[in-house]
Scaffold this motif. Structure first.
Motif, PDB file in Angstrom:
ATOM      1  N   ARG A 178       0.924  -1.047   0.009  1.00 34.70           N
ATOM      2  CA  ARG A 178       0.056  -0.075  -0.075  1.00 34.70           C
ATOM      3  C   ARG A 178       0.941   1.309   0.032  1.00 34.70           C
ATOM      4  N   LEU A 179       1.865   1.380   0.719  1.00 28.73           N
ATOM      5  CA  LEU A 179       2.847   2.508   0.831  1.00 28.73           C
ATOM      6  C   LEU A 179       3.697   2.383  -0.654  1.00 28.73           C
ATOM      7  N   LYS A 180       3.983   1.376  -1.279  1.00 22.69           N
ATOM      8  CA  LYS A 180       4.418   1.589  -2.657  1.00 22.69           C
ATOM      9  C   LYS A 180       3.588   2.205  -3.422  1.00 22.69           C
ATOM     10  N   ASP A 181       2.268   1.728  -3.508  1.00 20.26           N
ATOM     11  CA  ASP A 181       1.144   2.339  -4.384  1.00 20.26           C
ATOM     12  C   ASP A 181       1.103   3.857  -3.876  1.00 20.26           C
ATOM     13  N   ALA A 182       1.178   4.285  -2.789  1.00 13.92           N
ATOM     14  CA  ALA A 182       0.910   5.675  -2.422  1.00 13.92           C
ATOM     15  C   ALA A 182       2.134   6.591  -3.005  1.00 13.92           C
ATOM     16  N   LEU A 183       3.435   5.975  -2.846  1.00 14.12           N
ATOM     17  CA  LEU A 183       4.368   6.651  -3.386  1.00 14.12           C
ATOM     18  C   LEU A 183       4.472   6.643  -4.716  1.00 14.12           C
ATOM     19  N   TYR A 184       4.011   5.767  -5.521  1.00 13.55           N
ATOM     20  CA  TYR A 184       3.879   5.915  -6.998  1.00 13.55           C
ATOM     21  C   TYR A 184       3.003   7.009  -7.301  1.00 13.55           C
ATOM     22  N   ARG A 185       1.631   6.938  -6.581  1.00 13.07           N
ATOM     23  CA  ARG A 185       0.738   8.048  -6.647  1.00 13.07           C
ATOM     24  C   ARG A 185       1.400   9.555  -6.719  1.00 13.07           C
ATOM     25  N   LEU A 186       2.130   9.345  -5.510  1.00 14.21           N
ATOM     26  CA  LEU A 186       2.759  10.751  -5.275  1.00 14.21           C
ATOM     27  C   LEU A 186       3.755  11.463  -6.170  1.00 14.21           C
ATOM     28  N   GLY A 187       4.479  10.561  -6.800  1.00 15.68           N
ATOM     29  CA  GLY A 187       5.472  10.868  -7.757  1.00 15.68           C
ATOM     30  C   GLY A 187       4.751  10.959  -8.948  1.00 15.68           C
ATOM     31  N   ARG A 188       3.517  10.740  -9.302  1.00 16.49           N
ATOM     32  CA  ARG A 188       2.888  11.125 -10.546  1.00 16.49           C
ATOM     33  C   ARG A 188       2.415  12.583 -10.238  1.00 16.49           C
ATOM     34  N   MET A 189       2.239  13.115  -9.043  1.00 21.54           N
ATOM     35  CA  MET A 189       1.496  14.324  -8.763  1.00 21.54           C
ATOM     36  C   MET A 189       2.582  15.229  -9.163  1.00 21.54           C
ATOM     37  N   GLY A 190       3.703  14.983  -9.560  1.00 24.35           N
ATOM     38  CA  GLY A 190       4.753  15.968  -9.859  1.00 24.35           C
ATOM     39  C   GLY A 190       5.106  17.196  -8.789  1.00 24.35           C
TER      40      GLY A 190
END
Length: 96
Positions: free
Chosen positions: A69-81
């Motif tokens: 779940r943390l990996k998914d959150a980090l991915y989404r945060l990275g996509r937010m630029g």
């Protein structure tokens, strides 16, 4: 979340292994806490690794499911630029 209850803090650094937070009211005896990552439905147990003034570093202690779940959150945060409020770089004390 500390033994005194919930405390507001700013997460200034986040990685898969831990985070850095800024909290002016963190109790001196806070060695283990639960850290909520708002907007991502995560609440992770963490141990304090270091502390300087109102900043502290925390190592996450989690299950495999929480790690995913943390990996998914980090991915989404990275996509937010540049709109992301959280930095997704791991903390390295030697670069401070």
């Amino acid at each position: 979340m500390t033994m005194r209850g919930p405390m507001a803090a700013s997460m200034t650094d986040l990685s898969l292994t831990g985070c850095r937070i800024r909290c002016s009211d963190l109790p001196a005896f806070a060695l283990s806490v639960r850290i909520s990552i708002n907007g991502h439905g995560l609440e992770l147990r963490a141990e304090q690794r270091w502390r300087r003034d109102n900043e502290s570093g925390w190592r996450f202690i989690y299950s495999d499911r929480e790690q995913e779940r943390l990996k998914d959150a980090l991915y989404r945060l990275g996509r937010m630029g540049s709109e992301a409020e959280t930095i997704t770089q791991p903390f390295h004390p030697s670069r401070r």
